[in-house]
Enzyme design. Structure first.
Site, PDB file in Angstrom:
ATOM      1  N   LYS A 161       0.849  -1.198   0.000  1.00 49.93           N
ATOM      2  CA  LYS A 161       0.000   0.000   0.000  1.00 49.93           C
ATOM      3  C   LYS A 161       0.886   1.250   0.000  1.00 49.93           C
ATOM      4  O   LYS A 161       1.896   1.297   0.709  1.00 49.93           O
ATOM      5  CB  LYS A 161      -0.894  -0.035   1.244  1.00 49.93           C
ATOM      6  CG  LYS A 161      -1.962   1.060   1.286  1.00 49.93           C
ATOM      7  CD  LYS A 161      -2.876   0.832   2.495  1.00 49.93           C
ATOM      8  CE  LYS A 161      -3.976   1.852   2.597  1.00 49.93           C
ATOM      9  NZ  LYS A 161      -4.883   1.616   3.735  1.00 49.93           N
ATOM     10  N   SER A 185      -9.757   1.604   2.777  1.00 49.66           N
ATOM     11  CA  SER A 185      -8.894   2.332   1.880  1.00 49.66           C
ATOM     12  C   SER A 185      -7.829   1.493   1.171  1.00 49.66           C
ATOM     13  O   SER A 185      -7.233   1.960   0.208  1.00 49.66           O
ATOM     14  CB  SER A 185      -8.206   3.449   2.663  1.00 49.66           C
ATOM     15  OG  SER A 185      -7.368   2.895   3.670  1.00 49.66           O
ATOM     16  N   SER A 234      -9.836  -0.717   7.056  1.00 49.36           N
ATOM     17  CA  SER A 234      -9.293  -0.608   5.692  1.00 49.36           C
ATOM     18  C   SER A 234      -8.574  -1.819   5.125  1.00 49.36           C
ATOM     19  O   SER A 234      -8.226  -1.827   3.946  1.00 49.36           O
ATOM     20  CB  SER A 234      -8.361   0.595   5.598  1.00 49.36           C
ATOM     21  OG  SER A 234      -9.136   1.759   5.433  1.00 49.36           O
TER      22      SER A 234
END
Ligand code: GLN
Length: 523
Positions: A75, A150, A174
């Site tokens: 990420k 996210s 997330s």
């Protein structure tokens, strides 16, 4: 793409090289990216270098660990030295960190091959990955829908086999919510289990890094590599890391070992009927496996959402004060220092981030602090007490991961509150600092994945993995893959001879996949 263990076997049996596996992942990324947009940056050269180093070790007869040569996606809120780290924000455009996060260092040391940095909601604020300043990511199961967020880029990359595993961060859900939307496993470890050194801070009392994978074992292998005390992170726990991978026994029986509690309140919260039905079936399945199931009540859970949306923005407003046009990335023009700060932040931050900075600043301001921030912290204590009471009776709590399956892109962007509601079941876990895992447990009538959330006691990630493992072995939900991604380049994934062809004629192979893709994506 195969599981970590299968790929590891191929590597040590010299059926395939790490370079071949990496080329396969990169080719797949090349093919799928125009539709998926999972990555903000693909680190092909570096990946091939890392793969070469693994191949050299194998050639020299050295022993390699399970993660060596395995393509992994990271990420883009984890700092990676020499590689842009944007957090999905314009304000970090052009920022190249001078250091790497502990997690990416540990993964590199384990020989994992980082294929790229994945898309996310700006500063991890959001539940659909639509808040990224750069691009929206599509859900591989239905390209018109969001992958969740996210960590939507990481989840989409794993679900579509652009990478074997990925790493995400979870402040209020997330990792788990996108794992649920994309039909994979996602684990948020106990607060402090994994070092956050080098993770760009969103809400420091909630943030935690964890793995996403297509099998329980894949997730466990990544957790094994990244867990543990780190002197560079003052919040990391000095607790021994158990052998998560070793305890995943082939024929695990839940019977007589673990008690499971169903959080009754979560079923009254506007769940889509199909989610409710599917999750209940999954719980019955755990019962069939011998788990003792009882109903437990956590009455304060309903206040988790409002408490979180005070606490997280408050912490974010403090953490994001550092982006001022001086220290990092973007700088906009201004007549004096103050106007330069103002124009940089006006240009660099997106609407959701600005909204949260305003809420947080307001909640922390003199006169309002007691009414909002302090009150929210008290609610946090009540939630923790609810968990303590429940865990006095059971070992694991279960509930749906999200109230719905993946929704259409754009459906909730105009209404932030409806987006926040998606976090109802994941947020209490972060407020209490507990570990939790989302696992695929069914599909809705549109063929979209549904996730079951398992919540564990502090540092009992092993419980979650054990139950998920038992469920995985006796069901086939984790084997279901998005229709379009199983047809692209799959032939390549099956045999080393074709991988070698892909290596030599990478572009031809990509073109060969194109017609299949075009036909498949017209829905
Ligand atoms: N959706 C939640 C939020 O917007 C959770 C985000 C997260 O876990 N990073 O804050």
């Amino acid at each position: 793409m195969a599981s970590i263990r299968e790929l590891h076997k191929q590597l040590i049996d010299k059926e395939r090289s790490a370079t071949e596996i990496t080329h396969q992942a990169l080719a797949r990324i090349e093919t799928l990216e125009p539709k998926l947009h999972s990555f903000l940056c693909v680190t092909a050269d570096r990946a091939l270098e890392q793969a070469k180093a693994v191949d050299a070790k194998i050639a020299a007869g050295e022993e390699i660990g399970l993660l060596a040569g395995i393509p992994i996606a990271i990420k883009d809120n984890l700092c990676t030295r020499g590689i842009p780290t944007t957090c999905g924000s314009r304000i970090l455009e052009g920022f190249v960190p001078p250091y790497s996060s502990t997690v990416t260092q540990k993964l590199a040391a384990a020989g994992a091959v980082m294929v790229g940095k994945t898309n996310l909601d700006e500063f991890a604020m959001g539940g659909s990955t639509e808040n990224s300043a750069y691009q929206g990511t599509a859900n591989p199961w239905d390209l018109s829908r969001v992958p969740g967020g996210s960590s939507g880029g990481s989840a989409a990359a794993v679900a579509s086999s652009q990478a074997v595993v990925a790493v995400g961060s979870d402040t209020g859900g997330s990792i788990r919510q996108p794992a649920s939307f994309c039909g994979i496993f996602g684990l948020k470890p106990t607060y402090g289990r994994v070092s956050r050194y080098g993770l760009v801070a969103f809400a420091s009392s909630l943030d935690q890094i964890g793995p996403l994978g297509r099998t329980v074992e894949d997730a466990a292998i990544v957790l094994q590599a990244i867990a543990g005390y780190d002197p560079k992170d003052a919040t990391s726990l000095k607790a021994e890391v158990p052998d998560y991978v070793g305890m995943l026994k082939p024929n695990f029986k839940v019977r007589g070992r673990l008690k499971i509690g169903v959080i009754t309140e979560t079923f009254g919260w506007g769940l889509e009927p199909v989610v409710e039905e599917t999750v209940k079936k999954a719980i019955e399945h755990l019962q069939d496996l011998g788990a003792e199931v009882q109903i437990v009540s956590c009455p304060s859970f309903r206040y988790g959402l409002p408490a979180y949306y005070i606490i997280a923005p408050s912490e974010a407003s403090a953490n994001l004060a550092r982006y001022d046009g001086v220290k990092y990335g973007l700088r906009a023009e201004g007549d004096n220092l103050l106007s330069m700060y103002g124009s940089t932040r006006a240009l660099g931050f997106g609407a959701e981030v600005k909204r949260r900075i305003m809420i947080g600043t307001y909640a922390l301001s003199a006169g309002y602090y007691d009414a909002y921030y302090l009150k929210a912290q008290k609610v946090r204590t009540l939630i923790k007490q609810d968990f303590d009471r429940a865990f006095a009776k059971v070992d694991i709590l279960v509930c749906p991961t999200a109230p719905t399956t993946a929704f259409k892109a754009g459906e909730k962007t105009e209404d932030p509150w409806s987006m926040y509601l998606l976090d109802l079941m994941t947020i209490p876990v972060n407020l209490a600092g507990l570990p939790a895992l989302s696992m695929p447990c069914g599909l809705d009538e549109k063929g979209l994945p549904i996730g079951l959330q398992l919540i564990g006691k502090v540092l009992r990630e092993d419980h979650l993995l054990e139950v998920a493992n038992a469920y995985e072995q006796t069901t086939s939900w984790h084997l279901k893959t998005p229709r379009f991604s199983c047809q692209i380049g799959w032939r390549c994934a099956r045999g080393s001879a074709i991988s070698a062809t892909a290596r030599r004629h990478r572009w031809r192979w990509v073109r060969w996949a194109a017609p299949t893709r075009a036909r498949d994506l017209t829905n």
